[in-house]
Motif scaffolding. Sequence first.
Motif, PDB file in Angstrom:
ATOM      1  N   ARG A  59      44.725  39.171  43.591  1.00 44.09           N
ATOM      2  CA  ARG A  59      44.366  39.406  42.287  1.00 44.09           C
ATOM      3  C   ARG A  59      43.749  37.831  41.610  1.00 44.09           C
ATOM      4  N   ASN A  60      44.430  36.803  42.280  1.00 48.03           N
ATOM      5  CA  ASN A  60      44.402  35.766  41.905  1.00 48.03           C
ATOM      6  C   ASN A  60      42.914  35.212  42.432  1.00 48.03           C
ATOM      7  N   PHE A  66      53.047  44.876  39.504  1.00 52.20           N
ATOM      8  CA  PHE A  66      54.123  43.558  39.302  1.00 52.20           C
ATOM      9  C   PHE A  66      54.910  43.509  40.583  1.00 52.20           C
ATOM     10  N   ARG A  67      55.224  42.290  40.984  1.00 47.00           N
ATOM     11  CA  ARG A  67      55.883  41.881  41.885  1.00 47.00           C
ATOM     12  C   ARG A  67      55.336  42.262  43.429  1.00 47.00           C
ATOM     13  N   ALA A 114      49.277  39.967  44.519  1.00 48.08           N
ATOM     14  CA  ALA A 114      48.937  38.906  43.502  1.00 48.08           C
ATOM     15  C   ALA A 114      48.200  37.810  43.880  1.00 48.08           C
ATOM     16  N   ILE A 115      48.233  37.744  45.464  1.00 47.47           N
ATOM     17  CA  ILE A 115      47.267  36.893  46.076  1.00 47.47           C
ATOM     18  C   ILE A 115      45.624  37.335  45.802  1.00 47.47           C
ATOM     19  N   ALA A 123      53.435  40.778  46.395  1.00 48.58           N
ATOM     20  CA  ALA A 123      52.978  39.446  46.854  1.00 48.58           C
ATOM     21  C   ALA A 123      51.496  39.577  47.318  1.00 48.58           C
ATOM     22  N   GLU A 124      51.173  40.561  48.058  1.00 53.41           N
ATOM     23  CA  GLU A 124      49.627  40.407  48.728  1.00 53.41           C
ATOM     24  C   GLU A 124      48.920  40.931  47.522  1.00 53.41           C
ATOM     25  N   GLN A 175      53.876  29.737  34.207  1.00 57.57           N
ATOM     26  CA  GLN A 175      53.614  31.141  34.356  1.00 57.57           C
ATOM     27  C   GLN A 175      52.363  31.546  33.988  1.00 57.57           C
ATOM     28  N   GLU A 221      47.200  30.394  36.468  1.00 58.17           N
ATOM     29  CA  GLU A 221      46.338  31.668  36.685  1.00 58.17           C
ATOM     30  C   GLU A 221      44.900  31.523  36.143  1.00 58.17           C
ATOM     31  N   SER A 271      49.123  42.498  35.747  1.00 56.37           N
ATOM     32  CA  SER A 271      49.836  43.016  36.881  1.00 56.37           C
ATOM     33  C   SER A 271      50.889  44.028  35.920  1.00 56.37           C
TER      34      SER A 271
END
Lengths: 153, 413
Positions: free
Chosen positions: B96-97, B87-88, B93-94, B90-91, B353, B357, B115
């Motif tokens: 994962r998406n 969680f949190r 999160a990109i 940034a890299e 939120q 996704e 996350s």
Amino acid sequence: MARVFIYPATSLILSDLVARFGHKPLGTALSVRERIQTAGLDSPPLQMTPDDAKKGLKWAAVEVPSGVRGRMSLFGPLIDQAEAAVLVSNPDFAFGCMGCARTDELVEYLVRRKDIPVLELNYPLDEEEGILFVRKVRDFLRGLESASPEKAS
Amino acid sequence: MSNDTVRIAQLSCGPEYSGVQKEIYTAAEAVGAEVFFPDLSLADIRRNFRDFGLDVRSGDLKLAIARAVALVEGSVEADGVFIASCFRCAEAAIVRNELRRYIHEHSKLPVVSYSFTERTTSGTLLTRMEALTTIARRRALLARERQTGLTMGVDSGSSTTKAVIMQDNGIIGTGWKPTTEVIASADEVIRLALEEAGIKRDDLEAVGTTGYGRFLIGEHINADLVQEELTVNSKGAVFLADCQHGPSTVIDIGGMDNKAISVLDGIPGTFTMGGICAGASGRFLEMTAKRLGIDITELGPLAMKGMGDDVPMNSYCIVFGTQSLVNALAEGHSKEDVAAAACHSVAEQVFEQQLQEIDIKEPVVMVGGTSLIQGLVRAMGNLLQTEIVVPHHSQYIGSVGAALLSSGFVEKN
């Protein structure tokens, strides 16, 4: 004439090169200047607001930091319009700085994922590399010209 | 593939060092699945990573990308994919998406992403893992488009318990009650549904349960099918909205959590389940109705009369949301405007939120009790710039899905 996305999007040199070879540069130099010069008290100096970071959600998930999403609200629409792209890796600050390595990664990926011609170059570190750099950009842009259906007809 | 072990490929960065890898294994084991890390040669890792084009710095993320490419290309076989990162980050999160989108677009593998923090437990992951295994294991069951025989579905939700009795592809009885005691509430809604249908419990040919209390009630009523709500609700939604073929998006804003599910031919592809805070759930709308002194059923029509644009409200947290509510009323805003603002706030939270996704594909179907709040549906439609479909009996979606799917057991019984 092709719409050519340039990255770093603030690069005046890339913008100038693309325009010189008869294409339309898709960069943020002008739009950022407009934002800075537009009188407003919302969010100086760039006049970006939290709404811009929300617009960036189209290209990056909510968990991606707001700074990346805010940047994507500027670059994302340009990538969507792009018919070709020139990407420069590891540029010097003076060449045009986007300020966030994570944004760089995402922008480069989104461009590569599009089915368009892409020229990827390393930032030149001396004069010889500089000449080669400009020559590669020139050849790429000329190639676009000959491949353009408008020109071909 | 019946009850064989479902093999779930894990693409991740950080769970080992966060101390939650064991929780992932435990959740998978609880639903008869096995988590594995796809093996690739170094040359393949380099090639796949380079070809994918997302030039990340983290080594584990590079590996996750290379593994995703191998799964899509078919050089590694799996039944489902679990993507997880801290969680949190940034890299991550990109990545994962983009991986979720890539796998969804280029394969039929069901994907779930998550996350985690060091507090993530197997319990949190259970429903997601269960959905993954259901999609893999029960694809044939999920392909069912018509209800046959005489079946019942019971949905034990966090706020309400619902039962539906179906016969020959139609609903003939319903029961609805707020959830108090899980089994007692279920018994009551079953009684109501049987009464309305005019049949006896013994007449039922198959029974299915879903929702938070599915295991307890499933055992209590000896259900043939006990299944998590992600797949069941998707099925119920596309059945009632008559969009069983092609793509669709199902949004279910629940009392405790929200689900956004990208569906293709009635089978979920990607989904998110969560809700950062109760402020983004039906619970906040219940509180709003209470504070406005009206019944929850009156909130929707009231919101339709109001304009929420001038009322500042941010229900990111239910405490702050309630403060906004109190302040807005104290400032003299009308009840109608406050109701509209509350609906917009919840819709906006879910939009920001969760809906980012998944890939929103039309038709967008809203289901669950909150889909009856017209103001919320309008707010969501405005945000998505589309006409939202709310099918009949949308509040019974889980029960309908369970009744429909359990009819697969009629012949067997």
